[in-house]
Design an enzyme around this catalytic site. Structure first.
Site, PDB file in Angstrom:
ATOM      1  N   GLN A   1      -3.992  -5.316  -4.054  1.00 40.28           N
ATOM      2  CA  GLN A   1      -3.065  -4.411  -3.363  1.00 40.28           C
ATOM      3  C   GLN A   1      -2.887  -4.784  -1.903  1.00 40.28           C
ATOM      4  O   GLN A   1      -1.807  -4.607  -1.341  1.00 40.28           O
ATOM      5  CB  GLN A   1      -3.504  -2.948  -3.504  1.00 40.28           C
ATOM      6  CG  GLN A   1      -3.402  -2.433  -4.928  1.00 40.28           C
ATOM      7  CD  GLN A   1      -2.143  -2.907  -5.649  1.00 40.28           C
ATOM      8  OE1 GLN A   1      -1.032  -2.638  -5.216  1.00 40.28           O
ATOM      9  NE2 GLN A   1      -2.315  -3.647  -6.747  1.00 40.28           N
TER      10      GLN A   1
ATOM     11  N   HIS B   1       0.108  -7.083  -0.777  1.00 36.17           N
ATOM     12  CA  HIS B   1       1.500  -6.625  -0.826  1.00 36.17           C
ATOM     13  C   HIS B   1       2.167  -6.623   0.541  1.00 36.17           C
ATOM     14  O   HIS B   1       3.342  -6.954   0.664  1.00 36.17           O
ATOM     15  CB  HIS B   1       1.559  -5.179  -1.345  1.00 36.17           C
ATOM     16  CG  HIS B   1       1.700  -5.070  -2.821  1.00 36.17           C
ATOM     17  ND1 HIS B   1       2.790  -5.538  -3.498  1.00 36.17           N
ATOM     18  CD2 HIS B   1       0.886  -4.524  -3.752  1.00 36.17           C
ATOM     19  CE1 HIS B   1       2.637  -5.291  -4.793  1.00 36.17           C
ATOM     20  NE2 HIS B   1       1.495  -4.683  -4.978  1.00 36.17           N
TER      21      HIS B   1
ATOM     22  N   GLU C   1      -1.852   6.661  -3.845  1.00 33.61           N
ATOM     23  CA  GLU C   1      -0.858   6.187  -4.810  1.00 33.61           C
ATOM     24  C   GLU C   1      -1.545   5.701  -6.101  1.00 33.61           C
ATOM     25  O   GLU C   1      -1.260   6.184  -7.186  1.00 33.61           O
ATOM     26  CB  GLU C   1      -0.070   5.033  -4.172  1.00 33.61           C
ATOM     27  CG  GLU C   1       0.934   4.415  -5.122  1.00 33.61           C
ATOM     28  CD  GLU C   1       1.436   3.052  -4.674  1.00 33.61           C
ATOM     29  OE1 GLU C   1       0.863   2.452  -3.739  1.00 33.61           O
ATOM     30  OE2 GLU C   1       2.396   2.568  -5.290  1.00 33.61           O
ATOM     31  N   HIS C   2      -2.449   4.721  -5.944  1.00 32.52           N
ATOM     32  CA  HIS C   2      -3.193   4.198  -7.102  1.00 32.52           C
ATOM     33  C   HIS C   2      -4.647   4.637  -6.997  1.00 32.52           C
ATOM     34  O   HIS C   2      -5.241   4.548  -5.926  1.00 32.52           O
ATOM     35  CB  HIS C   2      -3.217   2.661  -7.113  1.00 32.52           C
ATOM     36  CG  HIS C   2      -1.876   2.020  -7.118  1.00 32.52           C
ATOM     37  ND1 HIS C   2      -1.364   1.361  -6.024  1.00 32.52           N
ATOM     38  CD2 HIS C   2      -0.942   1.912  -8.095  1.00 32.52           C
ATOM     39  CE1 HIS C   2      -0.173   0.873  -6.322  1.00 32.52           C
ATOM     40  NE2 HIS C   2       0.116   1.192  -7.567  1.00 32.52           N
TER      41      HIS C   2
ATOM     42  N   ASP D   1       0.941  -2.434 -12.500  1.00 33.36           N
ATOM     43  CA  ASP D   1       1.973  -3.139 -11.726  1.00 33.36           C
ATOM     44  C   ASP D   1       2.872  -3.951 -12.644  1.00 33.36           C
ATOM     45  O   ASP D   1       4.078  -4.035 -12.425  1.00 33.36           O
ATOM     46  CB  ASP D   1       1.320  -4.123 -10.740  1.00 33.36           C
ATOM     47  CG  ASP D   1       0.896  -3.471  -9.439  1.00 33.36           C
ATOM     48  OD1 ASP D   1       1.121  -2.263  -9.285  1.00 33.36           O
ATOM     49  OD2 ASP D   1       0.330  -4.171  -8.575  1.00 33.36           O
TER      50      ASP D   1
ATOM     51  N   HIS E   1      29.799  41.230  -5.570  1.00 31.07           N
ATOM     52  CA  HIS E   1      28.945  40.958  -6.725  1.00 31.07           C
ATOM     53  C   HIS E   1      28.812  42.228  -7.573  1.00 31.07           C
ATOM     54  O   HIS E   1      28.917  42.189  -8.798  1.00 31.07           O
ATOM     55  CB  HIS E   1      27.542  40.523  -6.276  1.00 31.07           C
ATOM     56  CG  HIS E   1      27.471  39.129  -5.753  1.00 31.07           C
ATOM     57  ND1 HIS E   1      28.084  38.731  -4.607  1.00 31.07           N
ATOM     58  CD2 HIS E   1      26.821  38.032  -6.231  1.00 31.07           C
ATOM     59  CE1 HIS E   1      27.831  37.458  -4.393  1.00 31.07           C
ATOM     60  NE2 HIS E   1      27.054  37.002  -5.365  1.00 31.07           N
TER      61      HIS E   1
HETATM   62  N1  LIG Z   1       4.890   2.478  -3.793  1.00 30.85           N
HETATM   63  C1  LIG Z   1       5.350   1.692  -4.736  1.00 30.85           C
HETATM   64  O1  LIG Z   1       5.604   2.145  -5.849  1.00 30.85           O
HETATM   65  C2  LIG Z   1       5.556   0.229  -4.488  1.00 30.85           C
HETATM   66  C3  LIG Z   1       5.803  -0.659  -5.542  1.00 30.85           C
HETATM   67  C4  LIG Z   1       6.057  -1.999  -5.246  1.00 30.85           C
HETATM   68  C5  LIG Z   1       6.072  -2.418  -3.917  1.00 30.85           C
HETATM   69  N2  LIG Z   1       5.816  -1.519  -2.937  1.00 30.85           N
HETATM   70  C6  LIG Z   1       5.852  -1.865  -1.526  1.00 30.85           C
HETATM   71  O2  LIG Z   1       7.121  -2.421  -1.231  1.00 30.85           O
HETATM   72  C7  LIG Z   1       7.006  -3.121  -0.014  1.00 30.85           C
HETATM   73  C8  LIG Z   1       7.816  -4.390  -0.070  1.00 30.85           C
HETATM   74  O3  LIG Z   1       8.019  -4.784   1.251  1.00 30.85           O
HETATM   75  P1  LIG Z   1       8.793  -6.090   1.658  1.00 30.85           P
HETATM   76  O4  LIG Z   1       8.880  -6.081   3.152  1.00 30.85           O
HETATM   77  O5  LIG Z   1       8.164  -7.264   1.000  1.00 30.85           O
HETATM   78  O6  LIG Z   1      10.227  -5.977   0.984  1.00 30.85           O
HETATM   79  P2  LIG Z   1      11.415  -4.923   1.140  1.00 30.85           P
HETATM   80  O7  LIG Z   1      12.516  -5.469   0.288  1.00 30.85           O
HETATM   81  O8  LIG Z   1      10.948  -3.557   0.890  1.00 30.85           O
HETATM   82  O9  LIG Z   1      11.860  -4.998   2.648  1.00 30.85           O
HETATM   83  C9  LIG Z   1      12.448  -6.158   3.178  1.00 30.85           C
HETATM   84  C10 LIG Z   1      13.628  -5.769   4.027  1.00 30.85           C
HETATM   85  O10 LIG Z   1      13.210  -4.910   5.089  1.00 30.85           O
HETATM   86  C11 LIG Z   1      14.137  -5.017   6.131  1.00 30.85           C
HETATM   87  N3  LIG Z   1      13.434  -5.246   7.402  1.00 30.85           N
HETATM   88  C12 LIG Z   1      12.398  -6.077   7.636  1.00 30.85           C
HETATM   89  N4  LIG Z   1      12.058  -6.051   8.937  1.00 30.85           N
HETATM   90  C13 LIG Z   1      12.918  -5.188   9.546  1.00 30.85           C
HETATM   91  C14 LIG Z   1      13.094  -4.732  10.887  1.00 30.85           C
HETATM   92  N5  LIG Z   1      12.301  -5.159  11.870  1.00 30.85           N
HETATM   93  N6  LIG Z   1      14.068  -3.832  11.133  1.00 30.85           N
HETATM   94  C15 LIG Z   1      14.875  -3.373  10.138  1.00 30.85           C
HETATM   95  N7  LIG Z   1      14.764  -3.789   8.860  1.00 30.85           N
HETATM   96  C16 LIG Z   1      13.795  -4.674   8.567  1.00 30.85           C
HETATM   97  C17 LIG Z   1      15.022  -6.209   5.834  1.00 30.85           C
HETATM   98  O11 LIG Z   1      16.270  -5.729   5.402  1.00 30.85           O
HETATM   99  C18 LIG Z   1      14.298  -6.923   4.706  1.00 30.85           C
HETATM  100  O12 LIG Z   1      15.172  -7.592   3.816  1.00 30.85           O
HETATM  101  C19 LIG Z   1       5.514  -3.322   0.220  1.00 30.85           C
HETATM  102  O13 LIG Z   1       5.117  -2.430   1.232  1.00 30.85           O
HETATM  103  C20 LIG Z   1       4.886  -2.927  -1.102  1.00 30.85           C
HETATM  104  O14 LIG Z   1       3.585  -2.420  -0.954  1.00 30.85           O
HETATM  105  C21 LIG Z   1       5.579  -0.215  -3.198  1.00 30.85           C
HETATM  106 ZN   LIG Z   2       0.437  -3.998  -6.681  1.00 29.28          ZN
END
Ligand SMILES: NC(=O)c1ccc[n+]([C@@H]2O[C@H](COP(=O)([O-])OP(=O)(O)OC[C@H]3O[C@@H](n4cnc5c(N)ncnc54)[C@H](O)[C@@H]3O)[C@@H](O)[C@H]2O)c1
Ligand SMILES: [Zn+2]
Length: 413
Positions: free
Chosen positions: A244, A247, A311-312, A345, A402
């Protein structure tokens, strides 16, 4: 960390600065349309200048044809398990008709007409999230499904094909959430509901668009609490915490245990595994704001878990079923060390889009129910039994219109 400090260490759902920047982006897409969307996507999502922002079914089919056959088969198998679980859940919610005084009432269940499914793609491509969101939407009967993810690779597009999405928006972050919610003239029709996990900008944007559209739940940076007793295997715990942690630097891996010797043993395994992990840079950053807490009883450990509402929840204890039964707050539980969180996942069945930041106190994870509306109806043959109560209550509220509408029926029954 002391066990009684655990609750206070819970992260705040979304910080003010992220909310402000997400609001600027969503507003500019709402008012600036395609040009604004493209400029954010080029700046933040790595969209190449002039590249198409929206792909249709044929392009998704072409992407699916371009990935190795075994990759496509893998996506189909995982989609099949997600779909089977979602359809089983769908079967648990049925239409209802009951007698009420003077007639009948009930509910029926209807999917939203259109859903926007966000799949993260900033750090890693997450085709698994495409399947989790879009397959579940289709299982609920949603007619139009659009998937959004920044800089999608062919496997992510193939996942959208497998999920039978109608459109793919190659944009991420707050701008993608805004585009699906408000629509972009000539490019994307607005949806009724936006779902899916993402980083803090995605989570903030969903909060901002809520009202104009429905949203699922705050599903932000990953959180894992491993609850362990003296029966737990330290190396498996280390592996799960790292899974985790990798991520997102904002992810939050934690261990709560009743065995005071366990933290050191986990630490040793963690360091060895971290050294060999290709994603160690992100994982170490996340580990820095994770924590370990030792409780002097299982009761105190369970109380801390409940206060955190993680969450998990990985239950590495002698009797995981009874531990789960005594807990109120968690997004998804994994019972016993064989039922590793990674199997959740990657599509054993239940959804991996789960509530973070304490949202497990008021929400479960994404499911087929997220896409459904339960609509009630009422059919009366007689107002003898309830009509006077309605009139009298309306008069108490001084709502004469009413009262008169009720009165007008009283004579006729
Ligand atoms: N809770 C859940 O169910 C679950 C499940 C899977 C993944 N996740 C989470 O999803 C997240 C994925 O994150 P990620 O960053 O890899 O992908 P993401 O697609 O969520 O975010 C990427 C996007 O964030 C935006 N961004 C990045 N920096 C920025 C800034 N400074 N200002 C404005 N916008 C900005 C951009 O548009 C970029 O394309 C992780 O935190 C992961 O833990 C959560
Ligand atoms: Zn995961």
């Amino acid at each position: 960390m002391a066990i009684d400090e655990v609750a206070a260490s819970a992260p705040t759902p979304i910080d003010r600065a992220t909310l402000d920047s997400a609001r600027e982006i969503t507003e500019s897409v709402r008012t600036g349309g395609e040009a604004a969307l493209r400029s954010h996507a080029e700046r933040l999502d790595g969209l190449a200048p002039g590249a198409p922002m929206v792909l249709g079914k044929e392009e998704l089919a072409r992407a699916a044809a371009s990935v190795p056959e075994e990759t496509l088969a893998l996506l189909e198998r995982v989609a099949g398990r997600i779909r089977a679980f979602a359809l089983a859940q769908r079967g648990a919610l049925t239409a209802l008709e009951v007698a009420v005084p003077g007639g009948r009432a009930g509910h029926d269940v209807e999917p939203v007409a259109a859903a926007g499914c966000y799949a993260p793609g900033g750090r890693y491509p997450l085709p698994s999230s495409v399947l989790m969101t879009a397959v579940t939407a289709r299982a609920g009967g949603v007619e139009r499904v659009i998937v959004a993810s920044p800089a999608p690779d062919p496997v992510t597009l193939a996942a959208a094909h497998v999920a039978r999405a109608d459109q793919f928006l190659c944009v991420g972050g707050a701008q993608a959430v805004a585009a699906m919610s408000y629509g972009v003239p000539g490019l994307v029709e607005p949806v009724a509901l936006v779902v899916g996990p993402g980083n803090r900008w995605v989570t903030a944007a969903k909060q901002i668009v809520y009202g104009a559209v429905g949203i699922d739940l705050p599903a932000g940076p990953s959180e894992l609490v491993v609850l362990a007793d003296e029966t737990a295997n330290p190396d498996l715990i280390a592996a799960d915490l790292l899974a985790q942690a990798e991520h997102d630097p904002d992810a939050r891996p934690a261990l709560i245990t009743t065995d005071p010797t366990l933290p050191d043993r986990v630490e040793t395994c963690l360091m060895r595994r971290l050294g060999e992990l290709p994603t160690r840079e992100v994982a170490s950053a996340a580990l820095a704001h994770g924590f370990v807490a030792v409780a002097d009883s299982m009761e105190a450990a369970l109380k801390a878990v409940d206060e955190l509402a993680p969450e998990h929840l990985q239950l590495c204890v002698g009797d995981p079923r009874s531990a789960k039964a005594s807990l109120k707050h968690f997004g998804a539980a994994f019972l016993g060390e064989r039922s590793a969180e990674v199997f959740g996942d990657y599509g054993a069945g239940p959804n991996h889009v789960l509530p973070t930041g304490g949202a497990a106190r008021y929400s479960g994870g994404l499911s087929v129910f997220t896409f459904l509306r339960v609509r009630t109806w009422l059919e009366l043959d007689s107002v003898k039994e309830t009509g006077e109560d309605a009139r009298d209550l309306a008069e108490l509220e001084r709502l004469s219109g009413h009262a008169r509408a009720a009165e007008a029926r009283l004579g006729s029954s």
